[in-house]
Design a protein around this motif. Structure first.
Motif, PDB file in Angstrom:
ATOM      1  N   ILE A 120       0.819  -1.226   0.000  1.00 24.36           N
ATOM      2  CA  ILE A 120       0.000   0.000   0.000  1.00 24.36           C
ATOM      3  C   ILE A 120       0.850   1.273   0.000  1.00 24.36           C
ATOM      4  N   PHE A 121       2.035   1.196   0.583  1.00 24.72           N
ATOM      5  CA  PHE A 121       2.827   2.427   0.722  1.00 24.72           C
ATOM      6  C   PHE A 121       3.606   2.783  -0.543  1.00 24.72           C
ATOM      7  N   ASN A 122       3.368   2.022  -1.594  1.00 29.88           N
ATOM      8  CA  ASN A 122       3.966   2.366  -2.887  1.00 29.88           C
ATOM      9  C   ASN A 122       3.005   3.153  -3.764  1.00 29.88           C
ATOM     10  N   TYR A 123       1.911   3.605  -3.145  1.00 31.96           N
ATOM     11  CA  TYR A 123       0.970   4.480  -3.863  1.00 31.96           C
ATOM     12  C   TYR A 123       1.109   5.893  -3.307  1.00 31.96           C
ATOM     13  N   PRO A 124       0.965   6.892  -4.173  1.00 35.59           N
ATOM     14  CA  PRO A 124       1.162   8.270  -3.702  1.00 35.59           C
ATOM     15  C   PRO A 124      -0.057   8.831  -2.957  1.00 35.59           C
ATOM     16  N   ALA A 125       0.179   9.823  -2.103  1.00 32.84           N
ATOM     17  CA  ALA A 125      -0.931  10.574  -1.482  1.00 32.84           C
ATOM     18  C   ALA A 125      -1.039  11.885  -2.256  1.00 32.84           C
ATOM     19  N   ARG A 126      -1.956  11.905  -3.224  1.00 29.89           N
ATOM     20  CA  ARG A 126      -1.997  13.041  -4.160  1.00 29.89           C
ATOM     21  C   ARG A 126      -2.717  14.261  -3.616  1.00 29.89           C
ATOM     22  N   THR A 127      -3.771  14.035  -2.823  1.00 29.66           N
ATOM     23  CA  THR A 127      -4.579  15.165  -2.347  1.00 29.66           C
ATOM     24  C   THR A 127      -4.753  15.056  -0.835  1.00 29.66           C
ATOM     25  N   TRP A 128      -5.288  16.109  -0.235  1.00 31.26           N
ATOM     26  CA  TRP A 128      -5.546  16.058   1.214  1.00 31.26           C
ATOM     27  C   TRP A 128      -6.544  14.946   1.545  1.00 31.26           C
ATOM     28  N   ALA A 129      -7.493  14.703   0.612  1.00 32.20           N
ATOM     29  CA  ALA A 129      -8.477  13.634   0.866  1.00 32.20           C
ATOM     30  C   ALA A 129      -7.781  12.268   0.956  1.00 32.20           C
ATOM     31  N   ASP A 130      -6.651  12.125   0.282  1.00 33.11           N
ATOM     32  CA  ASP A 130      -5.924  10.848   0.371  1.00 33.11           C
ATOM     33  C   ASP A 130      -5.470  10.586   1.811  1.00 33.11           C
ATOM     34  N   ILE A 131      -5.190  11.659   2.540  1.00 35.04           N
ATOM     35  CA  ILE A 131      -4.790  11.489   3.947  1.00 35.04           C
ATOM     36  C   ILE A 131      -5.984  10.928   4.736  1.00 35.04           C
ATOM     37  N   GLY A 132      -7.179  11.392   4.390  1.00 37.36           N
ATOM     38  CA  GLY A 132      -8.391  10.829   5.007  1.00 37.36           C
ATOM     39  C   GLY A 132      -8.559   9.363   4.624  1.00 37.36           C
ATOM     40  N   ALA A 133      -8.363   9.072   3.342  1.00 41.46           N
ATOM     41  CA  ALA A 133      -8.547   7.687   2.860  1.00 41.46           C
ATOM     42  C   ALA A 133      -7.501   6.760   3.488  1.00 41.46           C
ATOM     43  N   ILE A 134      -6.293   7.255   3.649  1.00 45.31           N
ATOM     44  CA  ILE A 134      -5.256   6.416   4.277  1.00 45.31           C
ATOM     45  C   ILE A 134      -5.664   6.112   5.722  1.00 45.31           C
ATOM     46  N   GLY A 135      -6.096   7.143   6.440  1.00 49.40           N
ATOM     47  CA  GLY A 135      -6.500   6.921   7.832  1.00 49.40           C
ATOM     48  C   GLY A 135      -7.664   5.944   7.921  1.00 49.40           C
ATOM     49  N   TRP A 136      -8.704   6.203   7.133  1.00 51.64           N
ATOM     50  CA  TRP A 136      -9.909   5.374   7.245  1.00 51.64           C
ATOM     51  C   TRP A 136      -9.671   3.968   6.701  1.00 51.64           C
ATOM     52  N   LEU A 137      -9.177   3.878   5.455  1.00 48.72           N
ATOM     53  CA  LEU A 137      -9.071   2.553   4.831  1.00 48.72           C
ATOM     54  C   LEU A 137      -7.770   1.816   5.178  1.00 48.72           C
ATOM     55  N   VAL A 138      -6.648   2.510   5.111  1.00 51.22           N
ATOM     56  CA  VAL A 138      -5.374   1.813   5.339  1.00 51.22           C
ATOM     57  C   VAL A 138      -5.224   1.456   6.817  1.00 51.22           C
ATOM     58  N   ASP A 139      -5.463   2.425   7.690  1.00 55.11           N
ATOM     59  CA  ASP A 139      -5.374   2.099   9.117  1.00 55.11           C
ATOM     60  C   ASP A 139      -6.521   1.182   9.519  1.00 55.11           C
ATOM     61  N   GLY A 140      -7.669   1.331   8.847  1.00 54.29           N
ATOM     62  CA  GLY A 140      -8.807   0.440   9.121  1.00 54.29           C
ATOM     63  C   GLY A 140      -8.436  -0.999   8.782  1.00 54.29           C
ATOM     64  N   ALA A 141      -7.824  -1.194   7.612  1.00 51.96           N
ATOM     65  CA  ALA A 141      -7.402  -2.548   7.215  1.00 51.96           C
ATOM     66  C   ALA A 141      -6.337  -3.052   8.191  1.00 51.96           C
ATOM     67  N   ALA A 142      -5.449  -2.146   8.592  1.00 53.28           N
ATOM     68  CA  ALA A 142      -4.384  -2.540   9.525  1.00 53.28           C
ATOM     69  C   ALA A 142      -5.003  -3.035  10.833  1.00 53.28           C
ATOM     70  N   ILE A 143      -6.024  -2.339  11.332  1.00 47.18           N
ATOM     71  CA  ILE A 143      -6.641  -2.760  12.600  1.00 47.18           C
ATOM     72  C   ILE A 143      -7.262  -4.146  12.449  1.00 47.18           C
TER      73      ILE A 143
END
Ligand code: BYC
Length: 325
Positions: A120-143
């Motif tokens: 997952i960390f080989n994808y870029p965070a292009r916009t501020w919304a990506d920071i939201g998506a990383i928190g919700w989906l990436v950290d969500g998947a991690a949990i």
């Protein structure tokens, strides 16, 4: 070695193996001082160090937004989150080290590109919304993936995971809250949130690893109580969790096959792009090169800190000796 020594050695291994089997059967915990099979040690060193590398590399897409966070409050929260990821990396390297491989060597494997870290960390965070998506989906998947790891049979790993999971819950909420504000903001903000979800949905589901029939490590790791659920089981659990959350956000997933299956009592979802997954793991994702380059640069720039710490430790060691003498 004399034949007597060989026999004594063999007896020790057999007794160790028996004790290990008992611990696993009793769903008890293995401590670093316990005897353990070489393959158990190896797979745990692999998984825990890769996990640590993921936390460290995972700081990059988010750190990229610290200077551009839309308010002081958002900046402070994001900085705290990125620092948490560094801390997770450190607890995990400490847990991995208890298995016998020094941290320097594990870090070197990452720097050389020999060790894996989460796709997952080989994808870029292009916009501020990506920071939201990383928190919700990436950290969500991690949990979803990591809560069962709190019960991993290797005790130092399980103990590290408890604190990590608590912190990940906060991370997920901050991501959710960013997306909630955007999806209830202007049409352009809502669109930015939707586009972020479109980009991160597939890669987030791939964090759980390849499908079960293509997962060489799963069966043995489950028999050893390292993994408690298979990759597909956890992926399904995650999809079931995020669909109603997306509805609450007023956002949708771009997956035409995503629908509730009454019979199974779960959501069906479409096949993921496993060719892309393999390619990203091989080093050909959009940011692989950049991530490793940046990590190497940061490591080089930090050389003086490691040297100073070593000099400090040496000085104190000498002083202690002087005191004792
Ligand atoms: N990406 O046999 P399988 C975070 C590899 S950090 C890359 O199913 P296993 C966060 C796998 O290693 C999130 N490689 O393996 C941080 C294996 O290759 P090797 C990281 C992957 O171990 C900062 C091969 O594919 N989480 O949350 O039974 C900011 C075959 O797979 C991936 C963890 O590390 C992947 N997605 O199961 C925000 C959790 N998937 O090693 C958030 C701990 C698979 O044989 N790890 N591979 O060469 C695990 O739970 C397991 O290792 C996995 C894979 C479920 C990931």
């Amino acid at each position: 070695m004399t034949s007597q020594q060989t026999t004594a050695n063999q007896e020790e291994i057999t007794a160790g193996q028996e004790r290990f089997n008992e611990l696993i059967e009793a769903d008890s915990r293995v401590e670093p001082t316990d005897w353990m099979p070489a393959a158990y040690r190896k797979t745990l060193t692999r998984q825990i160090s890769q996990h640590a590398h993921s936390e460290i590399i995972g700081m990059q897409p988010e750190a990229n937004w610290i200077t551009r966070a839309p308010s002081l409050k958002r900046k402070a929260i994001l900085m705290a989150k990125v620092q948490d990821e560094a801390g997770h990396g450190l607890y995990l390297y400490s847990a991995a080290e208890t298995l016998g491989t020094p941290r320097d060597e594990l870090v070197q494997q990452l720097l050389d590109g020999r060790a894996k870290y989460s796709s997952i960390f080989n994808y870029p965070a292009r916009t501020w919304a990506d920071i939201g998506a990383i928190g919700w989906l990436v950290d969500g998947a991690a949990i979803c993936n990591q809560v069962p790891l709190c019960r991993a049979s290797y005790a130092p790993y399980g103990r590290a995971m408890v604190r990590i999971c608590k912190e990940e819950s906060f991370h997920q909420r901050q991501g959710w809250e960013i997306l909630y504000e955007l999806s209830h903001g202007t049409p352009a903000q809502k669109q930015m949130a939707q586009e972020a979800i479109n980009r991160f949905y597939g890669p987030a589901l791939q964090m759980f690893g390849p499908p079960d029939d293509d997962s060489p490590n799963s069966q043995q790791s489950m028999e050893w109580n390292i993994k408690r659920f298979s990759n597909d089981e956890l992926r399904q659990r995650f999809v079931d969790m995020i669909v109603p959350q997306a509805e609450a956000l007023g956002l949708t997933f771009e997956d035409p096959d995503l629908k509730w299956n009454e019979e199974r009592g779960h959501y069906d979802f479409g096949e993921l792009d496993w060719e892309e997954f393999k390619s990203v793991i091989k080093g050909n994702g959009p940011c692989n090169e950049q991530r490793l380059q940046r990590r190497n640069q940061a490591h080089d720039e930090g050389a003086w800190v490691r040297e100073a710490a070593a000099a400090f430790a040496e000085k104190y060691h000498h002083n202690d000796t002087a005191l004792v003498a």
